[in-house]
Scaffold this motif. Structure first.
Motif, mmCIF file in Angstrom:
data_model
loop_
_atom_site.group_PDB
_atom_site.id
_atom_site.type_symbol
_atom_site.label_atom_id
_atom_site.label_comp_id
_atom_site.label_asym_id
_atom_site.label_seq_id
_atom_site.Cartn_x
_atom_site.Cartn_y
_atom_site.Cartn_z
ATOM 1 N N TRP A 25 -4.546 4.480 4.692
ATOM 2 C CA TRP A 25 -5.286 3.208 4.731
ATOM 3 C C TRP A 25 -5.741 2.938 6.161
ATOM 4 N N LEU B 233 0.829 -1.214 0.000
ATOM 5 C CA LEU B 233 0.000 0.000 0.000
ATOM 6 C C LEU B 233 0.859 1.258 0.000
ATOM 7 N N PHE C 275 -7.086 3.341 1.056
ATOM 8 C CA PHE C 275 -7.199 1.891 1.014
ATOM 9 C C PHE C 275 -7.782 1.367 2.316
#
Length: 745
Positions: free
Chosen positions: A473, A418, A442
């Protein structure tokens, strides 16, 4: 379906509503050749109570006949004419009338035995006039939709009053539909009082058919479709007006159904969608508008079965198109050709990690792109995601959402992926020569025990949480599922809490602003959950209002509060109790009877109960709500405007609500000793209220300085933490028994 709706009359309610609408479209005045002489409340006030005796009715008949009408009908109960002399006076007046006289006959049916009893004028009226029937056929909805041409009474066919007034002779006891396109309110009428006092010009009655009947408040009324109930005699007049315009033809529902089925078959068979849609619309408009023209020709049809048949065909066509479109879409996105979430759902359980990417500014970007450039945009996004995820299959959902199944590995490994993806998306994407910056977050789901569809949704929730919190994320927290479950079942849990004693009522003392005596309390609901502990009122009162549970909650608090107040006042004290009243509850027809019942149950005088209405709420069904407030005030209950000063219609509330007090919001009271503007506002409010004869309650008295300020301003009642916190009823009774005045809590 068309046959079912026609034979079983399933759509009768809809058919009736359509008839009412068509009648309003065709609305036109009555002929004016049939008039009503009304024995109304004014006539009763002027000439004595009902029933009027024969001599009185004879005087009215003579007064009407003097104007040379064409016909006279008197709708009277011949069993209540008084003495023989009084009855003979009426018979003599009817025989001597120059107009044609119509006499009422009717029948009644015993609701238990079903036995039919005929009612005709006594023998002394023989030869006084032509008998006509006055029975009304009342439908299940208490409305008159049809009226008889004639009725069998005493073994012979007697024409109805409507038929006789319209000079229509019908050989059978059939029913005809009443035409409410004729405005029943346009039928001329005159008060019997004006007739007897000579205040009506003879020209207004000359040559007309005159019906004498009751319209006073005590007479039985029936519903005119689309209007308020009116006296029964009016339906004979509107029936006569219907027949005067032409005998209605009832064509029923079969002919429209056959026509609709032919068009419905064409709708199903046509291959071109636009042509099928146009034919469907043309047929629907014809079924809706055509009956208006037909009724102008005195032809009645029923179109709901036909509409149902057409609707079924339309729905079948839509379902078929949707199935075709679904098969076409299948498991791919129509614009990009990429696998969608339906394809993801076809996978079995997956124990690895599920990752979701959300392009936060996707809507703003695609709003300026044509479909082909949107496809190019998605292809570039997917290319970066595939590169950063190690070649995983990317599934595209709507609104800039992409999901993939991460290769099995540690959470640290996926977070490194990520990080790399975030680095890739820092560079703008080029679409048709335009530089486009993307904002991507994310979300991760690590719980392999649930289905992929659930896990994809959870990962998306985590991505949205990351966007909200400014993170790149986030990992989905399974504990949030429990919180969501709690929120979704809050109202059911609230019912359970009431039944199991988790809800209780706290009482905040109220003190007289001048004598300092403890004079009452405000009842406040509290919820102590066995697992979650104290649940604040703002967490469940709002949802209870929106979910329709506020009525039970309010009556629970009211019952408990009145029980405590009743107990205190039976000891000889004058102790008031205040309960908050939700504005949505003001529209309930159960409100006033319930309050009255609970007051009686707990033997509490109404003036000791104060119901507080929040001023920040708006009155919705104003007439109903104001009527309920006025009924409560008439009952003796005190009304208070709560949170005064925080709403948008303060003066409007003061004008409309019959409140005896206003309660200034704590936000103004708490700053009283620090804000000059609040001090001016509170003082002017107190003076305004006193000039209008209303008391003032100040809530939020938090210290001695505020207390003294309010006393100097002449505030009537005070409450707040400085004087007493909300407490259980046992503690309240202890304070009452001590007979204490102000003291810091």
């Amino acid at each position: 379906m068309g046959l079912v709706f026609g034979v079983a009359q399933v759509g009768e309610l809809v058919e009736n509503a359509m008839q009412v609408t068509r009648a309003k479209v065709r609305s036109h005045p009555a002929s004016g050749q049939i008039a009503l002489v009304a024995i109304d409340d004014r006539s009763i006030a002027d000439f004595g109570p009902l029933p009027w005796r024969g001599d009185m009715l004879a005087e009215l008949v003579d007064a009407v006949d003097a104007a040379k009408p064409r016909r006279i009908f008197i709708d009277a109960d011949f069993a209540t004419l008084g003495t023989d002399r009084q009855a003979t006076a009426l018979a003599r007046a009817l025989r001597g009338a120059s107009a044609n006289v119509l006499l009422p006959t009717r029948f009644t049916v015993n609701p238990v035995t079903g036995a039919k009893t005929d009612h005709a004028p006594p023998a002394i009226f023989s030869g006084s006039g032509t008998p006509v029937n006055t029975n009304l056929f009342v439908w299940w909805d208490d409305a008159i939709w049809k009226h008889p041409y004639a009725v069998n009474v005493g073994g012979r066919l007697v024409p109805s009053l409507s038929s006789e007034l319209a000079d229509v002779r019908h050989p059978a006891p059939d029913l005809f539909p009443v035409d409410y396109g004729i405005d029943i309110r346009s039928i001329p009428w005159f008060s019997a009082s004006d007739i007897l006092n000579g205040r009506v010009s003879a020209a207004d009655l000359t040559g007309k058919s005159i019906v004498i009947g009751r319209t006073d408040n005590a007479v039985e009324r029936f519903r005119v479709p689309g209007l308020r109930p009116v006296p029964g005699v009016m339906f004979h007049l509107i029936g006569a007006e219907t027949l005067r315009e032409g005998e209605p033809i009832n064509a029923g529902w079969i002919a429209p159904l056959i026509a609709a089925m032919l068009f419905a078959a064409a709708v199903l068979k046509l291959r071109r969608r636009w042509l099928a849609t146009a034919l469907f619309g043309f047929t629907a408009i014809g079924l809706l508008a055509g009956p208006v023209w037909l009724e102008m020709q005195h032809i009645r049809v029923e179109v709901v079965p036909a509409l149902m048949a057409l609707t079924v065909a339309g729905v079948a066509r839509i379902v078929r198109s949707m199935r075709r479109a679904y098969r076409l879409r299948g498991t791919t996105n129509l614009i990009t050709g990429m696998p969608n979430l339906q394809a993801l759902r076809q996978n079995r359980l997956y124990n690895g990690m599920v990752v979701a990417a959300r392009v936060k500014n996707h809507a703003q970007i695609t709003a300026t792109l044509p479909p082909q450039q949107e496809k190019e945009l998605v292809e570039q996004i997917v290319g970066r995601l595939e590169f950063g995820s190690g070649g995983a299959t990317i599934y595209q959902a709507d609104e800039g959402v992409f999901v993939w199944l991460a290769a099995e590995g540690s959470e640290d490994g996926i977070t490194q992926q990520l990080e790399g993806l975030q680095a890739l998306f820092r560079s703008p994407i080029v679409v048709a020569g335009r530089l486009i910056d993307l904002s991507v977050t994310f979300g991760l789901d690590l719980d392999g025990s649930r289905t992929l569809a659930q896990r994809a949704s959870s990962a998306l929730v985590a991505a949205d949480e990351a966007a909200r919190d400014g993170k790149r994320w986030a990992t989905f927290n399974p504990a949030s599922v429990e919180d969501a479950d709690w929120a979704m079942s809050l109202l059911a849990r609230l019912d359970h809490a009431i039944d199991n004693g988790e809800l209780w009522v706290a009482y905040q003392p109220q003190f007289d602003g001048q004598t300092k005596a403890l004079i009452g309390a405000e009842a406040l609901v509290r919820w102590t959950h066995p697992e979650k502990g104290q649940i604040y009122p703002d967490q469940f009162i709002g949802p209870a209002e929106q979910g329709g549970r506020i009525e039970r909650l309010t009556y629970f608090v009211l019952d408990k509060a009145l029980a405590v107040a009743g107990n205190v006042n039976r000891g000889g004290r004058h102790f008031t109790i205040a309960v908050n009243l939700s504005v949505p509850l003001l529209s309930s027809d159960k409100l006033v009877p319930t309050v009255e019942r609970l007051l009686h149950k707990h033997k509490l005088a109404p003036e000791l109960l104060t119901l507080e209405v929040t001023e920040t709420s708006t009155l919705g069904s104003a007439e109903i709500q104001i009527a309920n407030l006025e009924a409560l005030s008439a009952l003796g209950v005190q009304l208070s405007i709560d949170d005064y000063g925080t709403g948008f219609s303060t003066l409007e509330y003061l004008r409309r609500i019959p409140a005896s007090e206003i309660k200034i919001d704590r936000s103004f009271i708490s700053m009283l000793n620090k804000s000059q503007s609040d001090r001016i506002m509170v003082n002017s409010t107190i003076q305004l209220a006193h000039s209008l004869g209303r008391k003032v309650v100040a809530e939020g008295v938090e210290n001695e300085e505020i207390l003294q300020e309010l006393q100097q301003m002449g505030c009537d009642i005070m409450q707040g933490y400085h004087l007493g916190r909300p407490m259980p009823w046992q503690d309240l009774l202890s304070r009452i028994s001590e007979g204490e005045a102000f003291r810091a809590a």
